[in-house]
Scaffold this motif. Structure first.
Motif, mmCIF file in Angstrom:
data_model
loop_
_atom_site.group_PDB
_atom_site.id
_atom_site.type_symbol
_atom_site.label_atom_id
_atom_site.label_comp_id
_atom_site.label_asym_id
_atom_site.label_seq_id
_atom_site.Cartn_x
_atom_site.Cartn_y
_atom_site.Cartn_z
ATOM 1 N N UNK A 232 0.652 -1.140 -0.196
ATOM 2 C CA UNK A 232 -0.094 -0.029 0.067
ATOM 3 C C UNK A 232 0.873 1.166 0.035
ATOM 4 N N UNK A 233 0.709 2.255 -0.966
ATOM 5 C CA UNK A 233 1.603 3.356 -1.311
ATOM 6 C C UNK A 233 0.570 4.611 -0.934
ATOM 7 N N UNK A 234 0.742 5.256 -0.183
ATOM 8 C CA UNK A 234 -0.357 6.494 0.117
ATOM 9 C C UNK A 234 0.176 7.701 -0.598
ATOM 10 N N UNK A 235 -0.855 8.467 -0.706
ATOM 11 C CA UNK A 235 -0.611 9.887 -1.372
ATOM 12 C C UNK A 235 -1.497 9.772 -2.942
ATOM 13 N N UNK A 236 -1.324 11.026 -3.359
ATOM 14 C CA UNK A 236 -2.006 11.268 -4.709
ATOM 15 C C UNK A 236 -1.107 11.642 -5.891
ATOM 16 N N UNK B 72 12.670 14.305 1.612
ATOM 17 C CA UNK B 72 13.649 13.928 2.565
ATOM 18 C C UNK B 72 12.831 14.073 3.737
ATOM 19 N N UNK B 73 12.410 12.634 3.939
ATOM 20 C CA UNK B 73 11.517 12.686 5.334
ATOM 21 C C UNK B 73 11.713 11.434 6.063
ATOM 22 N N UNK B 74 10.786 11.315 7.004
ATOM 23 C CA UNK B 74 10.839 10.006 7.584
ATOM 24 C C UNK B 74 9.724 9.187 7.339
ATOM 25 N N UNK B 75 9.740 7.874 7.193
ATOM 26 C CA UNK B 75 8.778 6.972 6.571
ATOM 27 C C UNK B 75 8.474 5.721 7.581
ATOM 28 N N UNK B 76 7.231 5.293 7.890
ATOM 29 C CA UNK B 76 7.246 4.052 8.644
ATOM 30 C C UNK B 76 6.533 3.210 7.674
ATOM 31 N N UNK C 145 5.718 10.829 7.049
ATOM 32 C CA UNK C 145 5.765 11.910 7.664
ATOM 33 C C UNK C 145 5.321 13.306 6.936
ATOM 34 N N UNK C 146 5.526 13.104 5.623
ATOM 35 C CA UNK C 146 5.316 14.398 4.835
ATOM 36 C C UNK C 146 4.788 14.069 3.434
ATOM 37 N N UNK C 147 3.577 13.651 3.639
ATOM 38 C CA UNK C 147 3.003 13.118 2.215
ATOM 39 C C UNK C 147 2.894 14.257 1.107
ATOM 40 N N UNK D 109 11.428 2.320 10.504
ATOM 41 C CA UNK D 109 11.300 3.494 10.538
ATOM 42 C C UNK D 109 12.518 3.986 9.563
ATOM 43 N N UNK D 110 12.428 4.547 8.521
ATOM 44 C CA UNK D 110 13.460 5.069 7.503
ATOM 45 C C UNK D 110 13.362 6.268 7.151
ATOM 46 N N UNK D 111 14.515 6.692 6.731
ATOM 47 C CA UNK D 111 14.719 8.116 6.068
ATOM 48 C C UNK D 111 14.868 7.766 4.621
#
Length: 162
Positions: free
Chosen positions: A56-60, A116-120, A138-140, A102-104
């Motif tokens: 599952x990949x979030x966003x638009x 350049x953000x944090x993802x879970x 963290x920053x969609x 959790x990764x950059x």
């Protein structure tokens, strides 16, 4: 012993027998995924995924949405490789069925918007394979901007599926 009996009963009722791994074994599956991803090794990525994996990949943006099956998931990761999107693990936690990482996640595309953000990610592991992954940013908004800058849709009607 009660957990094993419950697992066997549930597997019998649902018609599937799936053995849970230890938290350490499940983390190793995800670490193997990251190692393959870091090398852009699609065969290595495929090796840790169930044939019917859901990702599952979030966003638009052009790459968002649920990818069904190993082939769709591998096509997604091939596209991430084209864009030069990188992931640096920060933390892993797990139990017998799930792993959280959790990764950059970052990019360095010249002359284009970057992220350049944090993802879970929450992974569900069965029989030593990733069967489902849910990606959270963290920053969609930054992710959407980056992916739109990297992947343009064809004009209508060519962009529409047959």
């Amino acid at each position: 012993m009660k957990t094993l009996i419950t697992t066997v009963i549930a597997a019998t009722l649902t018609g599937s027998m799936s053995m849970a791994g230890t938290s350490e074994e499940n983390i190793k599956v995800v670490q193997d995924f990251f190692a393959a991803y870091g090398e852009n090794d699609l065969d290595g990525i495929a090796a840790v995924m169930d044939e019917n994996v859901q990702w599952h990949i979030p966003g638009r943006h052009p790459l968002s949405g649920t990818k069904n099956g190993r082939d769709e998931v591998l096509a997604f990761f091939a596209q991430l490789g084209v864009a030069g999107f990188q992931a640096d693990p920060i933390y892993f936690g797990a139990d017998e069925t799930h792993v959280v990482d959790i990764h950059r996640g970052w990019s360095n595309a010249e002359g284009m918007p970057n992220v350049d953000t944090t993802w879970a990610l929450l992974y569900r592991i069965e029989d030593g394979k990733i069967v489902e992954a849910t990606n959270l940013s963290a920053d969609q908004d930054a992710a959407n901007t980056f992916f739109w800058s990297q992947y343009q849709l064809k004009p209508v009607p060519e962009q529409l599926a047959d």
